[in-house]
Write an enzyme that holds these catalytic residues in place. Sequence first.
Site, PDB file in Angstrom:
ATOM      1  N   VAL A  99       0.753  -1.487   0.070  1.00 31.99           N
ATOM      2  CA  VAL A  99      -0.089  -0.030  -0.070  1.00 31.99           C
ATOM      3  C   VAL A  99       0.821   1.268   0.055  1.00 31.99           C
ATOM      4  O   VAL A  99       0.261   2.393   0.174  1.00 31.99           O
ATOM      5  CB  VAL A  99      -0.966  -0.021   1.045  1.00 31.99           C
ATOM      6  CG1 VAL A  99      -1.778  -1.285   1.376  1.00 31.99           C
ATOM      7  CG2 VAL A  99      -0.099   0.040   2.682  1.00 31.99           C
ATOM      8  N   HIS A 115      -4.663  -4.537  -1.909  1.00 30.60           N
ATOM      9  CA  HIS A 115      -4.789  -4.062  -0.493  1.00 30.60           C
ATOM     10  C   HIS A 115      -4.995  -2.663  -0.462  1.00 30.60           C
ATOM     11  O   HIS A 115      -4.810  -2.145   0.590  1.00 30.60           O
ATOM     12  CB  HIS A 115      -3.868  -4.733   0.234  1.00 30.60           C
ATOM     13  CG  HIS A 115      -3.825  -6.241   0.378  1.00 30.60           C
ATOM     14  ND1 HIS A 115      -2.625  -7.062   0.859  1.00 30.60           N
ATOM     15  CD2 HIS A 115      -4.625  -7.078  -0.093  1.00 30.60           C
ATOM     16  CE1 HIS A 115      -3.052  -8.158   0.694  1.00 30.60           C
ATOM     17  NE2 HIS A 115      -4.057  -8.267   0.089  1.00 30.60           N
TER      18      HIS A 115
HETATM   19  C1  BV8 Z   1     -10.676 -11.386   2.483  1.00 33.80           C
HETATM   20  C2  BV8 Z   1      -3.875  -3.948   5.320  1.00 33.80           C
HETATM   21  C3  BV8 Z   1     -13.008 -11.914   2.168  1.00 33.80           C
HETATM   22  C4  BV8 Z   1      -3.198  -2.789   4.679  1.00 33.80           C
HETATM   23  C5  BV8 Z   1      -3.366  -6.287   4.820  1.00 33.80           C
HETATM   24  C6  BV8 Z   1      -7.464 -18.647   7.558  1.00 33.80           C
HETATM   25  C7  BV8 Z   1      -6.860 -19.130   6.574  1.00 33.80           C
HETATM   26  C8  BV8 Z   1      -6.606 -18.387   5.280  1.00 33.80           C
HETATM   27  C9  BV8 Z   1      -7.315 -17.315   5.188  1.00 33.80           C
HETATM   28  C10 BV8 Z   1      -7.943 -16.587   6.078  1.00 33.80           C
HETATM   29  C11 BV8 Z   1      -7.997 -17.138   7.329  1.00 33.80           C
HETATM   30  N1  BV8 Z   1      -8.749 -16.422   8.247  1.00 33.80           N
HETATM   31  C12 BV8 Z   1      -8.808 -15.184   7.327  1.00 33.80           C
HETATM   32  C13 BV8 Z   1      -8.418 -15.511   6.238  1.00 33.80           C
HETATM   33  C14 BV8 Z   1      -8.402 -14.206   5.150  1.00 33.80           C
HETATM   34  C15 BV8 Z   1      -7.336 -13.182   5.228  1.00 33.80           C
HETATM   35  C16 BV8 Z   1      -6.042 -13.779   5.479  1.00 33.80           C
HETATM   36  O1  BV8 Z   1      -5.511 -14.039   4.398  1.00 33.80           O
HETATM   37  N2  BV8 Z   1      -5.595 -13.971   6.512  1.00 33.80           N
HETATM   38  C17 BV8 Z   1      -4.185 -14.595   6.658  1.00 33.80           C
HETATM   39  C18 BV8 Z   1      -3.382 -13.478   7.676  1.00 33.80           C
HETATM   40  C19 BV8 Z   1      -4.424 -15.946   7.363  1.00 33.80           C
HETATM   41  N3  BV8 Z   1      -7.373 -12.386   4.119  1.00 33.80           N
HETATM   42  C20 BV8 Z   1      -8.434 -11.393   4.358  1.00 33.80           C
HETATM   43  O2  BV8 Z   1      -9.085 -10.884   5.239  1.00 33.80           O
HETATM   44  C21 BV8 Z   1      -8.583 -10.807   2.791  1.00 33.80           C
HETATM   45  N4  BV8 Z   1      -9.910 -10.528   2.765  1.00 33.80           N
HETATM   46  O3  BV8 Z   1     -10.163 -12.653   2.515  1.00 33.80           O
HETATM   47  O4  BV8 Z   1     -12.389 -11.162   2.210  1.00 33.80           O
HETATM   48  C22 BV8 Z   1     -14.370 -11.604   1.864  1.00 33.80           C
HETATM   49  C23 BV8 Z   1     -14.877 -11.583   0.690  1.00 33.80           C
HETATM   50  C24 BV8 Z   1     -16.207 -11.146   0.529  1.00 33.80           C
HETATM   51  C25 BV8 Z   1     -16.743 -10.401   1.467  1.00 33.80           C
HETATM   52  C26 BV8 Z   1     -16.182 -10.090   2.766  1.00 33.80           C
HETATM   53  C27 BV8 Z   1     -14.996 -10.723   2.692  1.00 33.80           C
HETATM   54  C28 BV8 Z   1      -7.780  -9.163   2.950  1.00 33.80           C
HETATM   55  C29 BV8 Z   1      -6.522  -9.513   3.274  1.00 33.80           C
HETATM   56  C30 BV8 Z   1      -5.776  -7.868   3.247  1.00 33.80           C
HETATM   57  C31 BV8 Z   1      -5.338  -7.710   4.375  1.00 33.80           C
HETATM   58  N5  BV8 Z   1      -4.857  -6.292   4.745  1.00 33.80           N
HETATM   59  N6  BV8 Z   1      -2.859  -5.121   5.007  1.00 33.80           N
HETATM   60  C32 BV8 Z   1      -1.967  -2.447   5.592  1.00 33.80           C
HETATM   61  O5  BV8 Z   1      -2.050  -2.001   6.632  1.00 33.80           O
HETATM   62  O6  BV8 Z   1      -1.032  -2.796   4.833  1.00 33.80           O
HETATM   63  S1  BV8 Z   1      -2.614  -7.813   4.658  1.00 33.80           S
HETATM   64  C33 BV8 Z   1      -0.843  -7.245   5.069  1.00 33.80           C
HETATM   65  O7  BV8 Z   1      -0.251  -8.442   4.706  1.00 33.80           O
HETATM   66  C34 BV8 Z   1      -0.161  -6.327   4.172  1.00 33.80           C
HETATM   67  O8  BV8 Z   1      -1.084  -5.687   3.331  1.00 33.80           O
HETATM   68  C35 BV8 Z   1       0.625  -7.193   3.234  1.00 33.80           C
HETATM   69  O9  BV8 Z   1       0.477  -6.732   1.846  1.00 33.80           O
HETATM   70  C36 BV8 Z   1      -0.016  -8.484   3.251  1.00 33.80           C
HETATM   71  C37 BV8 Z   1       0.924  -9.632   3.088  1.00 33.80           C
HETATM   72  O10 BV8 Z   1       2.282  -9.487   3.643  1.00 33.80           O
HETATM   73  P1  BV8 Z   1       3.596  -9.415   2.838  1.00 33.80           P
HETATM   74  O11 BV8 Z   1       3.333  -8.383   1.657  1.00 33.80           O
HETATM   75  O12 BV8 Z   1       3.880 -10.827   2.328  1.00 33.80           O
HETATM   76  O13 BV8 Z   1       4.598  -9.032   3.864  1.00 33.80           O
HETATM   77  P2  BV8 Z   1       5.425 -10.008   4.750  1.00 33.80           P
HETATM   78  O14 BV8 Z   1       6.023  -8.913   5.917  1.00 33.80           O
HETATM   79  O15 BV8 Z   1       4.378 -10.743   5.582  1.00 33.80           O
HETATM   80  O16 BV8 Z   1       6.350 -10.895   4.037  1.00 33.80           O
HETATM   81  C38 BV8 Z   1       7.490  -9.902   3.579  1.00 33.80           C
HETATM   82  C39 BV8 Z   1       8.409 -11.133   2.771  1.00 33.80           C
HETATM   83  O17 BV8 Z   1       9.432 -10.454   2.090  1.00 33.80           O
HETATM   84  C40 BV8 Z   1       9.035 -12.094   3.723  1.00 33.80           C
HETATM   85  O18 BV8 Z   1       8.786 -13.364   3.034  1.00 33.80           O
HETATM   86  C41 BV8 Z   1      10.334 -11.964   3.617  1.00 33.80           C
HETATM   87  O19 BV8 Z   1      11.347 -12.983   3.768  1.00 33.80           O
HETATM   88  C42 BV8 Z   1      10.690 -11.123   2.343  1.00 33.80           C
HETATM   89  N7  BV8 Z   1      11.740 -10.076   2.193  1.00 33.80           N
HETATM   90  C43 BV8 Z   1      12.217  -9.423   3.222  1.00 33.80           C
HETATM   91  N8  BV8 Z   1      13.233  -8.580   2.545  1.00 33.80           N
HETATM   92  C44 BV8 Z   1      13.194  -8.877   1.493  1.00 33.80           C
HETATM   93  C45 BV8 Z   1      12.233 -10.023   1.048  1.00 33.80           C
HETATM   94  N9  BV8 Z   1      12.437 -10.481  -0.004  1.00 33.80           N
HETATM   95  C46 BV8 Z   1      13.014  -9.921  -1.079  1.00 33.80           C
HETATM   96  N10 BV8 Z   1      14.021  -9.006  -0.970  1.00 33.80           N
HETATM   97  C47 BV8 Z   1      14.186  -8.419   0.244  1.00 33.80           C
HETATM   98  N11 BV8 Z   1      15.076  -7.237   0.511  1.00 33.80           N
END
Ligand code: BV8
Length: 236
Positions: A99, A115
């Site tokens: 974002v 997102h």
């Molecule tokens: C929805 C808000 C349905 C904005 C975010 C149980 C099981 C499965 C799914 C679910 C569940 N319970 C609920 C769910 C669904 C849920 C979900 O997925 N939960 C997860 C946590 C289990 N999803 C939702 O709720 C979504 N909506 O499903 O709606 C629906 C349908 C119809 C009607 C009603 C409802 C909404 C999901 C969006 C949530 N919002 N953020 C903000 O504040 O930012 S999510 C948040 O995590 C961020 O937005 C981010 O984008 C997202 C993912 O994280 P990453 O981008 O991957 O970042 P992270 O730190 O995790 O990882 C970084 C990676 O980079 C690492 O791997 C690291 O090794 C690597 N890295 C680091 N440095 C480097 C690198 N790689 C390369 N180079 C480097 N230098």
Amino acid sequence: MQQAREWIKNASKIAVLTGAGISAESGVPTFRGDQGLWKQYKPEELATPEAFLRDPRLVWEWYDWRRHSIAKALPNPGHKALVELECQKRYFTLITQNVDGLHDRAGSGRILKLHGDIWRLRCLDCRADWPDRRVPLPKLPPHCRCGGMARPGVVWFGEPLPDGMWMEAEHAAAAAEVLLVIGTSAVVYPAASLVTLARAAKARIIEINIEETPISGEVDCSLRGPSGEILPKLVA
Ligand code: BV8
Ligand code: ZN
């Protein structure tokens, strides 16, 4: 690396899925790393509609702080390499979970922001949606011209993704010959399901990450290292 370069060179349809990792080298904290954003806070406390309704000021303090740290960040060579790749390819779709707006500032054209966008505000009452880049915001929570309270223009847990957006992302992943998955922990859905979708459509999947992720086992090529170093080499 050589194999990945080959696949990218020969592909005319490329889709890219990015996560917080691509912005890490710009100094933007990721979510789940050891110094990740979620360490000090828990997602359910902040990135949900319930948390916002319970304590809009606390949630806005977190977003204002993130806007403050993102405002100083600059696109890194990883963001720029994707702009270069977009110019080289006839069909190119950048799908981001981020974002922070760094892909826009790097010059990417077609960006699907799954997102939302931390630089946009949305009114709870009249649904108006507008850009506001002021850092810090003068008053928390900010209000709309209509008097209604504004929320960050992002998608919280439990909220649906912007409808047209998700459809386009699915189409791009299904049509891609190569899907690049960059800097994401692949734990958030439905974004992470684009990998399975591209795989089912016989795309070559290339992952770029500094560590193993839940999808590393199902990709065709996993490049281990910082995206800011790997992407320029892949695209040159
Ligand atoms: C929805 C808000 C349905 C904005 C975010 C149980 C099981 C499965 C799914 C679910 C569940 N319970 C609920 C769910 C669904 C849920 C979900 O997925 N939960 C997860 C946590 C289990 N999803 C939702 O709720 C979504 N909506 O499903 O709606 C629906 C349908 C119809 C009607 C009603 C409802 C909404 C999901 C969006 C949530 N919002 N953020 C903000 O504040 O930012 S999510 C948040 O995590 C961020 O937005 C981010 O984008 C997202 C993912 O994280 P990453 O981008 O991957 O970042 P992270 O730190 O995790 O990882 C970084 C990676 O980079 C690492 O791997 C690291 O090794 C690597 N890295 C680091 N440095 C480097 C690198 N790689 C390369 N180079 C480097 N230098
Ligand atoms: Zn309003």
